[in-house]
Design a protein around this motif. Sequence first.
Motif, PDB file in Angstrom:
ATOM      1  N   ALA A  42      -0.286   7.130  -6.018  1.00  0.00           N
ATOM      2  CA  ALA A  42      -1.384   6.533  -6.762  1.00  0.00           C
ATOM      3  C   ALA A  42      -0.812   5.603  -7.819  1.00  0.00           C
ATOM      4  O   ALA A  42       0.138   5.962  -8.513  1.00  0.00           O
ATOM      5  CB  ALA A  42      -2.230   7.619  -7.413  1.00  0.00           C
TER       6      ALA A  42
ATOM      7  N   SER B  87      -1.528   2.840 -11.111  1.00  0.00           N
ATOM      8  CA  SER B  87      -2.447   2.439 -12.169  1.00  0.00           C
ATOM      9  C   SER B  87      -1.716   1.524 -13.136  1.00  0.00           C
ATOM     10  O   SER B  87      -0.495   1.482 -13.159  1.00  0.00           O
ATOM     11  CB  SER B  87      -2.986   3.672 -12.907  1.00  0.00           C
ATOM     12  OG  SER B  87      -1.927   4.384 -13.518  1.00  0.00           O
TER      13      SER B  87
ATOM     14  N   ARG C 299      -2.198  -3.586  -5.755  1.00  0.00           N
ATOM     15  CA  ARG C 299      -2.901  -3.946  -4.530  1.00  0.00           C
ATOM     16  C   ARG C 299      -2.508  -5.344  -4.049  1.00  0.00           C
ATOM     17  O   ARG C 299      -2.784  -5.712  -2.916  1.00  0.00           O
ATOM     18  CB  ARG C 299      -4.403  -3.864  -4.756  1.00  0.00           C
ATOM     19  CG  ARG C 299      -4.937  -4.840  -5.780  1.00  0.00           C
ATOM     20  CD  ARG C 299      -6.404  -4.655  -6.019  1.00  0.00           C
ATOM     21  NE  ARG C 299      -6.700  -3.359  -6.638  1.00  0.00           N
ATOM     22  CZ  ARG C 299      -7.925  -2.913  -6.869  1.00  0.00           C
ATOM     23  NH1 ARG C 299      -8.962  -3.631  -6.517  1.00  0.00           N
ATOM     24  NH2 ARG C 299      -8.111  -1.740  -7.428  1.00  0.00           N
TER      25      ARG C 299
ATOM     26  N   ASP D 208      -4.453   1.912   0.866  1.00  0.00           N
ATOM     27  CA  ASP D 208      -5.881   1.721   0.625  1.00  0.00           C
ATOM     28  C   ASP D 208      -5.987   1.006  -0.708  1.00  0.00           C
ATOM     29  O   ASP D 208      -5.946   1.634  -1.774  1.00  0.00           O
ATOM     30  CB  ASP D 208      -6.597   3.084   0.584  1.00  0.00           C
ATOM     31  CG  ASP D 208      -8.106   2.943   0.406  1.00  0.00           C
ATOM     32  OD1 ASP D 208      -8.559   1.850  -0.001  1.00  0.00           O
ATOM     33  OD2 ASP D 208      -8.817   3.920   0.661  1.00  0.00           O
TER      34      ASP D 208
ATOM     35  N   LYS E 116      -8.460   1.902  -3.444  1.00  0.00           N
ATOM     36  CA  LYS E 116      -8.139   3.094  -4.240  1.00  0.00           C
ATOM     37  C   LYS E 116      -6.766   3.006  -4.880  1.00  0.00           C
ATOM     38  O   LYS E 116      -6.310   3.980  -5.489  1.00  0.00           O
ATOM     39  CB  LYS E 116      -8.210   4.338  -3.348  1.00  0.00           C
ATOM     40  CG  LYS E 116      -9.583   4.602  -2.768  1.00  0.00           C
ATOM     41  CD  LYS E 116      -9.592   5.853  -1.900  1.00  0.00           C
ATOM     42  CE  LYS E 116     -10.982   6.113  -1.342  1.00  0.00           C
ATOM     43  NZ  LYS E 116     -11.009   7.315  -0.466  1.00  0.00           N
ATOM     44  N   SER E 117      -6.123   1.836  -4.746  1.00  0.00           N
ATOM     45  CA  SER E 117      -4.767   1.657  -5.294  1.00  0.00           C
ATOM     46  C   SER E 117      -3.856   2.785  -4.843  1.00  0.00           C
ATOM     47  O   SER E 117      -3.128   3.388  -5.638  1.00  0.00           O
ATOM     48  CB  SER E 117      -4.809   1.588  -6.830  1.00  0.00           C
ATOM     49  OG  SER E 117      -5.549   0.468  -7.257  1.00  0.00           O
ATOM     50  N   ALA E 118      -3.908   3.058  -3.561  1.00  0.00           N
ATOM     51  CA  ALA E 118      -3.154   4.182  -3.015  1.00  0.00           C
ATOM     52  C   ALA E 118      -2.256   3.735  -1.873  1.00  0.00           C
ATOM     53  O   ALA E 118      -2.603   2.849  -1.084  1.00  0.00           O
ATOM     54  CB  ALA E 118      -4.102   5.275  -2.532  1.00  0.00           C
TER      55      ALA E 118
END
Length: 123
Positions: free
Chosen positions: A23, A25, A30, A73, A76-78
């Motif tokens: 994850a 942040s 992205r 993804d 979802k910044s994943a």
Amino acid sequence: QVQLVESGGVSVQAGGSLRLSCASSGYTTRYTCMGWFRQAPGKERERVAAINADGSAAFYADSVKGRFTVSRDNAKSALFLQINSLKPEDGAMYFCAAGYYPYCNKGIYSDFHHWGQGTQGKD
């Protein structure tokens, strides 16, 4: 400030599967190439996989081709790493990393500038 947090590492028997997540942040990862690295005890950090910002292409180390799948993804910044047919040598700390550019212009050898703290893969 970039923050990358890996998760999903659990003890799995050889031959099993594992899905790692990363994850992000504090940074628009992205829009950048993202990668996975791993480091086993007493060994150097190894480049494992990389994926373009838009997911249009993925790149793998020869040692994991056919067993590892990197995906993302962006909503979802994943970032994910699916590991199948686990082998003893997959036991390592796995790290995700953020690149500089949208495309992994050097494949898994692209330049990365931030890493997470890591999550343990197969014990």
